[in-house]
Design a protein around this motif. Structure first.
Motif, short mmCIF file in Angstrom:
data_model
loop_
_atom_site.label_atom_id
_atom_site.label_comp_id
_atom_site.label_asym_id
_atom_site.label_seq_id
_atom_site.Cartn_x
_atom_site.Cartn_y
_atom_site.Cartn_z
N ASN A 159 0.95 -1.08 0.03
CA ASN A 159 0.12 -0.07 -0.12
C ASN A 159 0.83 1.27 0.08
O ASN A 159 0.01 2.41 -0.16
CB ASN A 159 -1.00 0.04 1.20
CG ASN A 159 -2.13 -1.07 1.28
OD1 ASN A 159 -2.39 -1.25 -0.13
ND2 ASN A 159 -2.45 -1.69 2.07
N SER A 160 2.17 1.26 0.16
CA SER A 160 3.20 2.29 0.07
C SER A 160 4.16 1.62 -0.77
O SER A 160 4.50 0.76 -1.14
CB SER A 160 3.57 2.52 1.41
OG SER A 160 2.64 3.26 2.36
N ALA A 161 4.87 2.79 -1.47
CA ALA A 161 6.35 2.68 -2.15
C ALA A 161 7.28 2.59 -1.02
O ALA A 161 7.60 3.82 -0.62
CB ALA A 161 6.38 3.43 -3.21
N ILE A 162 7.88 1.47 -0.64
CA ILE A 162 8.83 1.37 0.18
C ILE A 162 10.19 0.94 -0.35
O ILE A 162 10.24 0.12 -0.95
CB ILE A 162 8.50 0.35 1.32
CG1 ILE A 162 7.04 0.96 1.88
CG2 ILE A 162 9.59 0.21 2.52
CD1 ILE A 162 6.50 -0.08 3.14
N PHE A 163 11.18 1.54 -0.12
CA PHE A 163 12.48 1.26 -0.88
C PHE A 163 13.23 1.03 0.29
O PHE A 163 13.46 1.40 1.39
CB PHE A 163 12.78 2.62 -1.65
CG PHE A 163 12.12 3.20 -2.77
CD1 PHE A 163 12.19 2.65 -4.12
CD2 PHE A 163 11.15 3.96 -2.44
CE1 PHE A 163 11.34 2.88 -4.97
CE2 PHE A 163 10.10 4.51 -3.61
CZ PHE A 163 10.30 3.82 -4.81
N VAL A 194 13.00 3.62 3.38
CA VAL A 194 12.41 4.74 3.20
C VAL A 194 10.91 4.40 2.49
O VAL A 194 10.95 3.60 1.50
CB VAL A 194 12.96 6.03 2.64
CG1 VAL A 194 13.28 5.76 1.23
CG2 VAL A 194 12.22 7.35 2.96
N ALA A 195 9.72 5.05 2.68
CA ALA A 195 8.53 4.91 2.11
C ALA A 195 7.86 6.19 2.07
O ALA A 195 8.21 7.24 2.64
CB ALA A 195 7.67 4.28 3.22
N VAL A 196 7.17 5.99 0.74
CA VAL A 196 6.35 7.17 0.43
C VAL A 196 4.97 6.87 0.17
O VAL A 196 4.46 5.68 -0.49
CB VAL A 196 7.22 8.02 -0.83
CG1 VAL A 196 7.05 6.91 -2.10
CG2 VAL A 196 6.13 9.30 -1.28
#
Length: 167
Positions: free
Chosen positions: A53-57, A70-72
């Motif tokens: 549900n998030s873009a987590i790198f 980090v997440a966005v």
């Protein structure tokens, strides 16, 4: 100098993400709105849902170790879909001073820019290194949330920062 590869996490990275996330919450409770105790109760399935549900790198060392995250996330409401929020930034001690934090933030910013014109984050006011990084990437402070977090009996202020991607 250590090199890291950056990639978006997938559901099957949930265990590694959980380990790094819990480490960050335990070592730096003042830097996160979430608490170690709350996150400890999340199942791997719930963490997998969060990843989807998030873009987590993640920043990975050559041996495959997850060293930083980090997440966005894009705001959901119709009137706020232009806003992305960066959250959960943490780099393990062995990755600090290597450029990994900058690389993770650039990945998050690039992701957010795809659909949003405003990127926001909060940072505890005592984290000078993070503030310098965010400012070097173009973020500007726009408010201070006084006593935003309370860890044990100590209050911590958070600086609210924003990057306008319309240029």
């Amino acid at each position: 100098m250590q090199r890291f590869s950056i990639r978006r996490l997938q559901r099957d990275d949930a265990s590694m993400f959980r380990e790094v996330r819990l480490e960050g919450l335990a070592r730096h409770p003042e830097a996160f709105g979430a608490s170690y105790e709350e996150e400890l109760d999340y199942s791997l399935a719930q963490i997998g849902d969060r990843i989807e549900n998030s873009a987590i790198f993640g920043g990975f060392a050559d041996d495959g170790t997850l060293v930083g995250v980090v997440a966005v996330a894009r705001s959901k409401g119709a009137k706020m879909r232009h806003i992305a929020s960066i959250w959960g930034m943490y780099v393990r001690p062995e990755g600090r001073g290597t450029g990994l934090s900058r690389s993770l933030m650039i990945a998050a910013i690039d992701e957010a820019k795809r659909t949003c014109s405003s990127i926001r984050l909060t940072v505890v006011s005592s984290n000078a290194a993070a503030i310098r990084l965010y400012e070097s990437l173009g973020f500007k402070a726009w408010a201070v949330d006084t006593e935003a977090l309370k860890v044990d009996d100590i209050y911590h202020d958070e600086i609210l920062m924003r990057l306008d991607t319309r240029a």
